[in-house]
Write a protein that holds these residues in place. Sequence first.
Motif, PDB file in Angstrom:
ATOM      1  N   LEU A   1      49.825  27.494  32.086  1.00 13.85           N
ATOM      2  CA  LEU A   1      50.572  28.510  31.350  1.00 13.85           C
ATOM      3  C   LEU A   1      51.766  27.841  30.671  1.00 13.85           C
ATOM      4  N   ASP A   2      52.677  28.636  30.135  1.00 17.32           N
ATOM      5  CA  ASP A   2      53.740  28.036  29.323  1.00 17.32           C
ATOM      6  C   ASP A   2      55.109  27.996  29.990  1.00 17.32           C
ATOM      7  N   SER A   3      55.236  28.526  31.207  1.00 13.74           N
ATOM      8  CA  SER A   3      56.535  28.508  31.871  1.00 13.74           C
ATOM      9  C   SER A   3      56.376  28.870  33.343  1.00 13.74           C
ATOM     10  N   HIS A   4      57.411  28.600  34.112  1.00 13.97           N
ATOM     11  CA  HIS A   4      57.390  28.962  35.527  1.00 13.97           C
ATOM     12  C   HIS A   4      57.338  30.483  35.684  1.00 13.97           C
ATOM     13  N   GLU A   5      58.049  31.176  34.820  1.00  8.61           N
ATOM     14  CA  GLU A   5      58.044  32.642  34.873  1.00  8.61           C
ATOM     15  C   GLU A   5      56.632  33.187  34.621  1.00  8.61           C
ATOM     16  N   SER A   6      55.906  32.583  33.694  1.00  7.50           N
ATOM     17  CA  SER A   6      54.539  33.024  33.397  1.00  7.50           C
ATOM     18  C   SER A   6      53.626  32.841  34.609  1.00  7.50           C
ATOM     19  N   VAL A   7      53.835  31.739  35.338  1.00 13.06           N
ATOM     20  CA  VAL A   7      53.043  31.492  36.543  1.00 13.06           C
ATOM     21  C   VAL A   7      53.329  32.550  37.594  1.00 13.06           C
ATOM     22  N   LEU A   8      54.604  32.838  37.820  1.00 16.18           N
ATOM     23  CA  LEU A   8      54.982  33.857  38.809  1.00 16.18           C
ATOM     24  C   LEU A   8      54.394  35.220  38.435  1.00 16.18           C
ATOM     25  N   LYS A   9      54.480  35.564  37.162  1.00 13.44           N
ATOM     26  CA  LYS A   9      53.963  36.849  36.690  1.00 13.44           C
ATOM     27  C   LYS A   9      52.452  36.925  36.900  1.00 13.44           C
ATOM     28  N   TYR A  10      51.760  35.832  36.593  1.00 11.02           N
ATOM     29  CA  TYR A  10      50.303  35.817  36.728  1.00 11.02           C
ATOM     30  C   TYR A  10      49.882  35.973  38.184  1.00 11.02           C
ATOM     31  N   ILE A  11      50.538  35.253  39.075  1.00  9.66           N
ATOM     32  CA  ILE A  11      50.196  35.338  40.497  1.00  9.66           C
ATOM     33  C   ILE A  11      50.566  36.705  41.062  1.00  9.66           C
ATOM     34  N   ALA A  12      51.685  37.263  40.608  1.00  5.87           N
ATOM     35  CA  ALA A  12      52.117  38.579  41.082  1.00  5.87           C
ATOM     36  C   ALA A  12      51.131  39.674  40.684  1.00  5.87           C
ATOM     37  N   GLU A  13      50.400  39.446  39.601  1.00  9.51           N
ATOM     38  CA  GLU A  13      49.487  40.475  39.086  1.00  9.51           C
ATOM     39  C   GLU A  13      48.022  40.224  39.422  1.00  9.51           C
ATOM     40  N   ASN A  14      47.723  39.079  40.043  1.00  6.70           N
ATOM     41  CA  ASN A  14      46.330  38.744  40.341  1.00  6.70           C
ATOM     42  C   ASN A  14      46.178  38.241  41.772  1.00  6.70           C
ATOM     43  N   GLU A  15      45.242  38.832  42.495  1.00  3.25           N
ATOM     44  CA  GLU A  15      44.982  38.421  43.874  1.00  3.25           C
ATOM     45  C   GLU A  15      43.987  37.257  43.911  1.00  3.25           C
ATOM     46  N   ASN A  16      44.024  36.538  45.030  1.00  5.81           N
ATOM     47  CA  ASN A  16      43.071  35.452  45.304  1.00  5.81           C
ATOM     48  C   ASN A  16      43.063  34.357  44.237  1.00  5.81           C
ATOM     49  N   VAL A  17      44.240  34.125  43.649  1.00  3.84           N
ATOM     50  CA  VAL A  17      44.418  33.021  42.709  1.00  3.84           C
ATOM     51  C   VAL A  17      45.507  32.123  43.281  1.00  3.84           C
ATOM     52  N   ILE A  18      45.379  30.825  43.093  1.00 10.89           N
ATOM     53  CA  ILE A  18      46.355  29.878  43.633  1.00 10.89           C
ATOM     54  C   ILE A  18      47.072  29.169  42.484  1.00 10.89           C
ATOM     55  N   ALA A  19      48.383  29.123  42.586  1.00  9.37           N
ATOM     56  CA  ALA A  19      49.193  28.438  41.580  1.00  9.37           C
ATOM     57  C   ALA A  19      49.848  27.208  42.192  1.00  9.37           C
ATOM     58  N   VAL A  20      50.056  26.208  41.358  1.00  6.97           N
ATOM     59  CA  VAL A  20      50.721  24.976  41.778  1.00  6.97           C
ATOM     60  C   VAL A  20      52.041  24.876  41.029  1.00  6.97           C
ATOM     61  N   THR A  21      53.122  24.721  41.780  1.00  3.45           N
ATOM     62  CA  THR A  21      54.438  24.629  41.145  1.00  3.45           C
ATOM     63  C   THR A  21      55.372  23.793  42.006  1.00  3.45           C
ATOM     64  N   ALA A  22      56.645  23.774  41.636  1.00  3.29           N
ATOM     65  CA  ALA A  22      57.638  23.009  42.393  1.00  3.29           C
ATOM     66  C   ALA A  22      58.385  23.927  43.346  1.00  3.29           C
ATOM     67  N   LEU A  23      58.942  23.345  44.398  1.00  6.46           N
ATOM     68  CA  LEU A  23      59.686  24.119  45.396  1.00  6.46           C
ATOM     69  C   LEU A  23      61.029  24.598  44.853  1.00  6.46           C
ATOM     70  N   ASN A  24      61.720  23.760  44.091  1.00  6.53           N
ATOM     71  CA  ASN A  24      63.076  24.082  43.655  1.00  6.53           C
ATOM     72  C   ASN A  24      63.234  25.446  42.988  1.00  6.53           C
ATOM     73  N   PRO A  25      62.434  25.787  41.964  1.00  3.43           N
ATOM     74  CA  PRO A  25      62.603  27.110  41.342  1.00  3.43           C
ATOM     75  C   PRO A  25      62.208  28.273  42.251  1.00  3.43           C
ATOM     76  N   ILE A  26      61.399  27.998  43.269  1.00  2.00           N
ATOM     77  CA  ILE A  26      61.060  29.056  44.233  1.00  2.00           C
ATOM     78  C   ILE A  26      62.268  29.353  45.123  1.00  2.00           C
ATOM     79  N   LEU A  27      63.007  28.307  45.474  1.00  6.24           N
ATOM     80  CA  LEU A  27      64.190  28.480  46.316  1.00  6.24           C
ATOM     81  C   LEU A  27      65.377  29.009  45.520  1.00  6.24           C
TER      82      LEU A  27
END
Length: 302
Positions: free
Chosen positions: A174-200
């Motif tokens: 996708l095009d941003s960390h926010e887009s990844v969060l939005k996609y995972i929040a709206e779709n079940e049984n999908v796995i995203a790969v990202t960094a720990l820092n923006p999650i914290l």
Amino acid sequence: MKRTVFFAFIIGFVLLGCKQDPEEQTILKGHARIIVDEEVFPIVEDAYWVFKTQYPAELTLDSLPESESVNALLSGKAEIAVLTRKLTKKEEGKFRSEGIQPRITPFAKDAVVFLTNVASRDTVINLSDVISFLRGESSPIKKLVFENPNSGSVRLLDSLAGLNKSPKKNVYSLDSHESVLKYIAENENVIAVTALNPILQPYEKWEPYMKKVKVMGVRNVKSAKKDDTYYKPNQTNLALGTYPLIRTLYLLNYQGKAGLGTGFASYLAGQDGQRIVLKSGLLPERTPSRIINIRKEINTTK
């Protein structure tokens, strides 16, 4: 007379040459541009704002994916960068040929993490399954979503899988960390790969998505066969090295002189900078000291 004028001219020229430029960069003042890997931008931004309150320095922080950050260094568009890896010997060859000695400062430990929807049945993941999936082999994983194909997270997983480039089948970016969060929040049984820092350290506008995603526990690919422990990316597991996808944050300074790159690196690695890292939830490179004052109460009651 002519000789007197000549010497006056020479003295004036020398004094002019020695005059300090008020805008000259030192380790604690002036202006510099720092390229920051977008996956770890929040912690660098936090440190900068505190640094700025203490010193008369102006830093322009530009957020870029890892590969673009490296290209900015190699092309001469930047001299300072914060990355989750050092440059290779081949990449550093350009600077060494110019007589520039790199100053590399590690200051924190971050991690690559896996996210899924809170409603998803799976709460854990085997790193070996991720590697098999990336290699195109049989795996229970059916779909992976990345923030950016040029990110350090992609590079790290490709390296573990022995790949030069991630496969395109069922791997999405996708095009941003926010887009990844939005996609995972709206779709079940999908796995995203990202960094720990923006999650914290999520931005306020991400909060609606953060409530609908969860960080998965990961089983180390090097674990013993009977070890079924799944580790979360917290400070304890980063310190013990039990979480399998740990990486170091470095400030890479290729200024070739004692400028703001040196000053900001010293700040990040010093007591104040390390406390900021500790408070963020990442692991500081050095545990900051903590002074405890014990005051003895005198009992005057007889």
